[in-house]
Design an enzyme around this catalytic site. Structure first.
Site, PDB file in Angstrom:
ATOM      1  N   GLU A  14       0.825  -1.207   0.000  1.00  0.00           N
ATOM      2  CA  GLU A  14       0.000   0.000   0.000  1.00  0.00           C
ATOM      3  C   GLU A  14       0.859   1.257   0.000  1.00  0.00           C
ATOM      4  O   GLU A  14       1.801   1.376   0.789  1.00  0.00           O
ATOM      5  CB  GLU A  14      -0.884  -0.030   1.260  1.00  0.00           C
ATOM      6  CG  GLU A  14      -2.173   0.711   1.112  1.00  0.00           C
ATOM      7  CD  GLU A  14      -2.150   2.033   1.821  1.00  0.00           C
ATOM      8  OE1 GLU A  14      -1.520   2.116   2.879  1.00  0.00           O
ATOM      9  OE2 GLU A  14      -2.768   2.982   1.303  1.00  0.00           O
ATOM     10  N   GLN A  73      -6.954  -6.814  -4.348  1.00  0.00           N
ATOM     11  CA  GLN A  73      -7.011  -7.274  -2.958  1.00  0.00           C
ATOM     12  C   GLN A  73      -8.086  -6.493  -2.203  1.00  0.00           C
ATOM     13  O   GLN A  73      -8.175  -5.267  -2.324  1.00  0.00           O
ATOM     14  CB  GLN A  73      -5.669  -7.070  -2.249  1.00  0.00           C
ATOM     15  CG  GLN A  73      -5.694  -7.635  -0.833  1.00  0.00           C
ATOM     16  CD  GLN A  73      -4.408  -7.412  -0.054  1.00  0.00           C
ATOM     17  OE1 GLN A  73      -4.087  -6.294   0.318  1.00  0.00           O
ATOM     18  NE2 GLN A  73      -3.674  -8.489   0.205  1.00  0.00           N
ATOM     19  N   CYS A 103      -2.897  -7.001   7.483  1.00  0.00           N
ATOM     20  CA  CYS A 103      -2.521  -5.587   7.626  1.00  0.00           C
ATOM     21  C   CYS A 103      -2.437  -5.186   9.106  1.00  0.00           C
ATOM     22  O   CYS A 103      -3.400  -5.385   9.856  1.00  0.00           O
ATOM     23  CB  CYS A 103      -3.529  -4.703   6.898  1.00  0.00           C
ATOM     24  SG  CYS A 103      -3.110  -2.960   7.047  1.00  0.00           S
ATOM     25  N   LYS A 144      -4.276 -13.921   2.187  1.00  0.00           N
ATOM     26  CA  LYS A 144      -2.913 -13.582   2.642  1.00  0.00           C
ATOM     27  C   LYS A 144      -2.974 -13.366   4.152  1.00  0.00           C
ATOM     28  O   LYS A 144      -3.768 -12.552   4.628  1.00  0.00           O
ATOM     29  CB  LYS A 144      -2.426 -12.328   1.917  1.00  0.00           C
ATOM     30  CG  LYS A 144      -1.002 -11.929   2.256  1.00  0.00           C
ATOM     31  CD  LYS A 144      -0.475 -10.950   1.206  1.00  0.00           C
ATOM     32  CE  LYS A 144       0.926 -10.486   1.520  1.00  0.00           C
ATOM     33  NZ  LYS A 144       0.988  -9.503   2.597  1.00  0.00           N
ATOM     34  N   ASN A 204       6.259 -15.961   1.896  1.00  0.00           N
ATOM     35  CA  ASN A 204       6.556 -14.524   1.831  1.00  0.00           C
ATOM     36  C   ASN A 204       7.298 -14.073   3.099  1.00  0.00           C
ATOM     37  O   ASN A 204       6.995 -14.521   4.199  1.00  0.00           O
ATOM     38  CB  ASN A 204       5.233 -13.752   1.686  1.00  0.00           C
ATOM     39  CG  ASN A 204       5.381 -12.250   1.842  1.00  0.00           C
ATOM     40  OD1 ASN A 204       4.730 -11.644   2.680  1.00  0.00           O
ATOM     41  ND2 ASN A 204       6.230 -11.634   1.045  1.00  0.00           N
ATOM     42  N   GLY A 228       8.286  -8.816  -1.660  1.00  0.00           N
ATOM     43  CA  GLY A 228       7.824  -7.480  -1.288  1.00  0.00           C
ATOM     44  C   GLY A 228       8.951  -6.468  -1.370  1.00  0.00           C
ATOM     45  O   GLY A 228       9.355  -6.050  -2.455  1.00  0.00           O
ATOM     46  N   ARG A 229       9.507  -6.087  -0.195  1.00  0.00           N
ATOM     47  CA  ARG A 229      10.529  -5.038  -0.162  1.00  0.00           C
ATOM     48  C   ARG A 229      11.751  -5.392  -1.006  1.00  0.00           C
ATOM     49  O   ARG A 229      12.356  -4.518  -1.625  1.00  0.00           O
ATOM     50  CB  ARG A 229      10.908  -4.750   1.292  1.00  0.00           C
ATOM     51  CG  ARG A 229       9.751  -4.134   2.098  1.00  0.00           C
ATOM     52  CD  ARG A 229       9.979  -4.258   3.578  1.00  0.00           C
ATOM     53  NE  ARG A 229      10.124  -5.655   3.952  1.00  0.00           N
ATOM     54  CZ  ARG A 229      10.665  -6.089   5.074  1.00  0.00           C
ATOM     55  NH1 ARG A 229      11.104  -5.228   5.962  1.00  0.00           N
ATOM     56  NH2 ARG A 229      10.755  -7.384   5.321  1.00  0.00           N
TER      57      ARG A 229
HETATM   58  C1  LIG Z   1       4.797  -0.243   2.944  1.00  0.00           C
HETATM   59  C2  LIG Z   1       4.125  -1.590   2.942  1.00  0.00           C
HETATM   60  C3  LIG Z   1       2.822  -1.703   2.494  1.00  0.00           C
HETATM   61  C4  LIG Z   1       2.161  -2.949   2.491  1.00  0.00           C
HETATM   62  N1  LIG Z   1       0.874  -3.035   2.027  1.00  0.00           N
HETATM   63  C5  LIG Z   1       0.253  -4.246   1.984  1.00  0.00           C
HETATM   64  C6  LIG Z   1      -1.068  -4.394   1.450  1.00  0.00           C
HETATM   65  O1  LIG Z   1      -1.702  -3.427   0.972  1.00  0.00           O
HETATM   66  N2  LIG Z   1      -1.624  -5.630   1.479  1.00  0.00           N
HETATM   67  C7  LIG Z   1      -0.983  -6.726   1.993  1.00  0.00           C
HETATM   68  O2  LIG Z   1      -1.529  -7.837   2.004  1.00  0.00           O
HETATM   69  N3  LIG Z   1       0.276  -6.627   2.467  1.00  0.00           N
HETATM   70  C8  LIG Z   1       0.903  -5.428   2.468  1.00  0.00           C
HETATM   71  N4  LIG Z   1       2.195  -5.332   2.934  1.00  0.00           N
HETATM   72  C9  LIG Z   1       2.911  -6.556   3.334  1.00  0.00           C
HETATM   73  C10 LIG Z   1       3.724  -7.126   2.140  1.00  0.00           C
HETATM   74  O3  LIG Z   1       2.871  -7.557   1.108  1.00  0.00           O
HETATM   75  C11 LIG Z   1       4.605  -8.307   2.594  1.00  0.00           C
HETATM   76  O4  LIG Z   1       3.772  -9.297   3.124  1.00  0.00           O
HETATM   77  C12 LIG Z   1       5.643  -7.911   3.634  1.00  0.00           C
HETATM   78  O5  LIG Z   1       6.327  -6.727   3.254  1.00  0.00           O
HETATM   79  C13 LIG Z   1       6.668  -9.043   3.861  1.00  0.00           C
HETATM   80  O6  LIG Z   1       7.355  -9.353   2.670  1.00  0.00           O
HETATM   81  P1  LIG Z   1       8.848  -8.801   2.401  1.00  0.00           P
HETATM   82  O7  LIG Z   1       9.692  -9.197   3.583  1.00  0.00           O
HETATM   83  O8  LIG Z   1       9.243  -9.483   1.102  1.00  0.00           O
HETATM   84  O9  LIG Z   1       8.747  -7.316   2.264  1.00  0.00           O
HETATM   85  C14 LIG Z   1       2.849  -4.109   2.952  1.00  0.00           C
HETATM   86  C15 LIG Z   1       4.178  -3.989   3.401  1.00  0.00           C
HETATM   87  C16 LIG Z   1       4.817  -2.759   3.393  1.00  0.00           C
HETATM   88  C17 LIG Z   1       6.257  -2.675   3.881  1.00  0.00           C
END
Ligand SMILES: Cc1cc2nc3c(=O)[nH]c(=O)nc-3n(C[C@H](O)[C@H](O)[C@H](O)COP(=O)(O)O)c2cc1C
Length: 318
Positions: A14, A73, A103, A144, A204, A228-229
């Protein structure tokens, strides 16, 4: 290890991974699916223009310009309204719907949405079940989750709820709500899920390099990954993982940043470009020291031409 057949999904983020970023990242990687930022469902039908704002790809057959499917989503707590909005997303062109149970944002949790639902597996069941009934059988209803709210005590119950409600796939961000985004991600719980339920599981959390992906696949015992990141920090990470590509060079990175500047629509708020770029560079600098130098300079720049000149100065090959 050959990972070419491993499905890789671009995580929803997001305020960070919007249509522009999805376009950019899917144009340089072989992603199998993107999931949008969440559409918040409170009561009633969310207006169509909100769906289209969050997922402009609905206007192009639910796909990014290079043809990668983009799934909407939904986030909310009322099974009936989520189901009606799931159907609306499908009718607007989304290839399936994804349901957010992870979330951690206080505003979302206060109204019992997102990760708060991990405390009530029976409501997770009702939501998935209602959406599954509303969405045509040939389209996926994915979920998720995180490992739990405070701890993992209800993890098994959550898994059973997801499976028995008929979710098509389950993405697991391997941390509790309490653990936030703090490393490590506890992939062994994903391994527990893959051996406990028949629902296909997507792993993830904390995949930053190819090696992390290999360890994660080994521990979580699934071939499906969600980035993600890490996908922002190394923009060609999906291909690094899948095809053993080298992470992009500094110059390739800067060319991509320049491309991004040109893609940001004209006429938006004055600081929009610089703030978007800085937001992205906060992730990139975790993998590229040069991104920190650019970030430090960008703090003082707002005009597109100045930003482009700054980026150009860091290019070795012009
Ligand atoms: C800034 C930010 C916004 C996110 N927004 C969402 C979202 O809208 N929906 C969701 O299911 N997860 C959201 N997440 C979680 C990510 O999809 C992911 O599960 C999480 O960052 C862990 O994965 P990573 O370690 O590869 O970043 C968000 C994470 C971050 C850091």
């Amino acid at each position: 290890m050959i990972l070419q057949e491993n499905p890789i999904i671009l995580a929803p983020m997001e305020g960070v991974i919007d249509a522009l970023m999805r376009d950019l990242l899917t144009s340089i990687n072989d992603y199998d699916l993107c999931v949008t930022e969440f559409v918040r469902v409170v009561k009633g039908l969310v207006p169509k223009h909100v769906f289209k704002k969050i997922c402009p790809e609905l206007l192009t057959n639910g796909k990014t310009p290079n043809g990668t499917p983009v799934r909407v989503q939904l986030l909310g707590q009322h099974p009936q309204w989520l189901a009606e909005n799931a159907l609306r997303a499908i009718e607007l062109g989304s290839p399936g719907v994804d349901l957010n149970f992870g979330c951690p944002a206080p505003t979302v949790n206060k109204s019992k949405g997102g990760a708060m639902l991990l405390k009530t597996p029976e409501v997770i069941y009702q939501i998935i079940n209602a959406c599954r009934e509303a969405v045509p059988d040939n389209l996926e209803v994915s979920a998720k989750i995180r490992l739990g709210w405070e701890d993992t005590a209800q993890f098994n119950e959550i898994l059973s709820a997801v499976e028995s409600a008929g979710a098509s796939t389950l993405a697991i961000h391997a941390r509790t709500k309490k653990q936030g985004y703090k490393a490590p991600a506890h992939w062994q719980y994903i391994g527990q899920a893959t051996s406990q339920i028949t629902t296909p599981v997507i792993a993830n959390g904390e995949i930053w390099q190819r090696d992390d992906a290999i360890k994660c696949i080994h521990t979580s015992k699934t071939k499906r990954l969600m980035l993600g990141r890490g996908a922002l920090a190394t923009p060609n990470l999906a291909n690094v993982v899948k095809f053993d590509e080298q992470p992009m060079t500094n110059d390739e990175l800067i060319h991509l940043l320049i491309h991004f500047c040109h893609q940001v629509p004209e006429g938006v708020k004055e600081h929009y470009l610089s703030s978007r770029l800085k937001q992205w560079l906060k992730y990139v600098r975790l993998q590229y020291p040069i991104a920190q130098l650019i970030f430090d300079e960008l703090k003082y720049l707002h005009q597109k031409d100045d930003i482009l000149q700054c980026l150009d100065r860091y290019l070795i090959t012009k």
